[in-house]
Design an enzyme around this catalytic site. Structure first.
Site, PDB file in Angstrom:
ATOM      1  N   ASP A  47       0.713  -1.225   0.309  1.00 15.44           N
ATOM      2  CA  ASP A  47       0.044   0.078   0.128  1.00 15.44           C
ATOM      3  C   ASP A  47       0.756   1.352   0.056  1.00 15.44           C
ATOM      4  OD1 ASP A  47      -2.024  -1.748   0.260  1.00 15.44           O
ATOM      5  OD2 ASP A  47      -2.704  -1.224   2.263  1.00 15.44           O
ATOM      6  N   GLU A 152      -9.706  -2.040   3.541  1.00 10.71           N
ATOM      7  CA  GLU A 152      -9.292  -1.792   5.052  1.00 10.71           C
ATOM      8  C   GLU A 152     -10.120  -0.699   5.521  1.00 10.71           C
ATOM      9  OE1 GLU A 152      -5.131  -1.186   5.012  1.00 10.71           O
ATOM     10  OE2 GLU A 152      -5.222   0.933   5.047  1.00 10.71           O
TER      11      GLU A 152
END
Lengths: 289, 318
Positions: A47, A152
């Site tokens: 990420d 997420e």
């Protein structure tokens, strides 16, 4: 004759156009705020690495500061991967060990291994990293680039005012599985794309063991529930596991508060966020204007 | 047999249209006027007889409560001044309009030589999904074609979402438009994915269909640039009256998209495909009246138990 079961694909995407759009978004946010530089917290995971690579598409490498913020138990492999990213991009970097900053707070929390205590310790670390990033952004005259992905964020698998804190979120609408294809198109090293995702808040932690499902399975469910607006029953009818679908749906609902500013008790005629509504960037909001 | 063509047969005219696919600055009217002026000069240099700017080109799109701060009158001298930079040619441009009665509209003005010759107030304000227009502006209540003189005759002006309602372009075609100008601020979704391409393909199919069914040219000017998290996709297009693509802009990038429209194509297309002339407006009106009445529960000759049609009701008994 019964209809064929519906398919539940992973969300697809054209990485090349996506990169173009996100780089344009980052440039535009900088231009509209009057900044030229970016700070990103770099863990060496996919990420933050993808966010850094996207930043490097939008600004010269010298205008990007990647801050590495290990804790004493952080995996040495993560640090090596972060170093590889910095070398590949040629961006600026700093290493700030958060151990001495968080230890006094962790002592307050006290010993013990229960999951609630682990989460509290993890939140302290995530929020300490936020403090470091915002301080470095002031020193480097930069905006803090977010590294949260859509999976997420929707699951609320992130720390409020911690890793969720940022001036702009370049990958916040990309599911983890999509992010991997974008990362590949960006030229992120394969060993970073392929490694097991982990918040690395305690030794041996992995996202998929903590969440109890693979990111691909979670993304299939989220894509059906959120993007396609399917009901739980329709997901189950299409072959997705009921227990997991129900858990995901509940989790999305339970963490809605993390994705929105706190509600304001309305008293006056005009209240910020309720009926005082402005775009974030407008005449007069640009620095120096 | 050997007769000369009637003297009123129009000559074949190439009509050059420029679509200024630019990125306005949010909330900065004077900066956007200056930006538009630069693009308009380029369009004139390219021989444009009509230059179209996007929806809300003078203000940007995601205005929320900035609406009253950026609104101007359609008679604002700055609009007139802009159009005088392109002498003898048409300029279509989107802005937030404040009417004499302090009604705020998402409007498009059509100007020539400093004169406002037409105005369209966006009729269909999207207020769903990522759109919230109906909260900040009020809808227009007119759908007209605008007389602009030879060689185009009449032009239909509309704003973005207006085109997602087939009634509007079809009414403008019936009202005599030979060219429909749609100015837009279309945000991209799922760029490059099948879903995103379908969204753009939807715009294309719609434009192609209107050109075909309305036997009109289409000039679609869509903005680019970013506001908040939105990226506007561009892809401006000029279509001939048979649906052929005369010019097409790039996705996401600023571009002056220039193409030439053959006015004679409208004439020939309408001979080959006399759809407009064959339309049964009186029938359409009657059925629309019926649907409106039935939905509202109003009595009418079409109420249950009433004769089959108003005409049959007029027939003498026996």
């Amino acid at each position: 004759m019964p209809a064929e079961p519906e398919s539940t694909p992973l969300p697809e995407l054209d990485p090349v156009q996506t990169i173009e759009v996100i780089a344009g978004f980052i440039r535009s946010q900088l231009e509209q705020t009057g900044f030229e530089r970016l700070v990103v917290g770099l863990s060496g995971g996919v990420d933050s690495t993808a966010a850094a690579f996207l930043a490097a598409r939008a600004v010269p490498a010298g205008n990007l500061l990647a801050v590495r913020m290990p804790y004493r138990t952080s995996s040495p492999d993560s640090e090596a991967d972060a170093q590889l990213v910095v070398e590949t991009l040629g961006c600026r970097t700093e290493r700030v060990d958060i151990t001495p900053m968080v230890e006094p707070m962790l002592q307050l929390i006290g010993p013990g291994d229960g999951p609630a205590l682990q989460v509290r310790r993890g939140n302290v670390m995530a929020r300490q990293r936020m403090i470091v990033l915002y301080d470095r952004s002031a020193a480097f005259d930069a905006l803090v680039l977010g590294t949260s992905n859509k999976t997420e964020v929707l699951l609320g698998y992130s720390t409020l005012h911690g890793d969720m804190a940022a001036a702009l979120q370049p990958i916040g609408d990309l599911y983890k599985s999509q992010l991997r294809s974008v990362a590949a198109a960006l030229g992120v090293p394969e060993r970073i794309i392929g490694k097991e995702p982990s918040a690395d808040l305690w030794p041996g932690q992995t996202d998929e063991s903590e969440l109890g499902a693979s990111y691909d399975d979670l993304d299939r469910i989220l894509f059906a529930l959120v993007d396609r607006r399917w009901t739980v029953d329709r997901c189950v009818g299409a072959g997705l596991e009921r227990r997991l679908v129900e858990w995901v749906a509940r989790r999305v609902a339970q963490t809605e508060f993390k994705r929105q500013p706190a509600p304001v008790a309305k008293i006056s005629l005009r209240t910020p966020g309720i009926d005082h509504l402005y775009p974030r960037r407008r005449p007069g909001s640009r620095r120096g204007s | 047999m050997g007769r000369p063509a009637p003297s009123h047969t129009p000559e074949r005219v190439r009509y050059t249209v420029a679509l200024a696919q630019l990125a306005p600055r949010l909330g900065e009217v004077d900066a956007n006027l200056e930006l538009a002026a630069g693009w308009l000069r380029r369009a004139v240099a390219e021989g444009a007889q009509l230059t179209a700017f996007p929806e809300l080109a003078l203000t940007g799109y995601l205005l929320s409560d900035l609406v009253p701060e950026v609104a101007i009158s359609a008679a604002d001298p700055r609009l007139a001044e802009l159009s005088r930079l392109a002498p003898g040619t048409l300029v279509a441009i989107g802005f937030v309009e404040e009417t004499d009665h302090h009604r705020y509209a998402n409007s498009a003005a059509l100007l020539r030589d400093g004169e406002l010759i037409g105005l369209h107030r966006k009729v269909f304000l999207p207020t769903y999904g990522l759109f919230d227009e109906g909260r900040f502006t009020r809808p227009g209540d007119r759908i007209r074609a605008i007389e602009v003189g030879e060689p185009m005759g009449r032009i239909g002006l509309s704003v973005c979402e207006d085109f997602w309602h087939a009634s509007l372009p079809m009414l403008q075609a019936q009202d005599g438009a030979s060219l429909l100008v749609n100015v837009a601020a279309g945000p991209a979704r799922a760029p490059g994915s099948a879903a995103g391409l379908r969204a753009i393909a939807g715009w294309h199919r719609m434009q192609d269909t209107y050109a075909l069914l309305g036997t009109v040219g289409i000039a679609f000017c869509n903005r680019v640039g970013n506001e908040e998290g939105l990226t506007f996709w561009g892809g401006s297009r000029l279509l001939g009256a048979d649906g052929s693509v005369l010019a097409e802009g790039p996705l996401y990038e600023e571009a002056l998209v220039v193409g030439a429209f053959e006015t004679d194509d409208v004439r020939m297309q309408r001979y080959q495909l006399p759809l407009l002339a064959d339309e049964r407006l009186e029938l359409v009106r009657r059925e629309i009246d019926r649907i409106i009445s039935e939905r509202a529960g109003l009595p009418g000759p079409w109420a249950p138990g009433a004769p089959e049609s108003p005409e049959s009701a007029d027939e003498p008994a026996g």
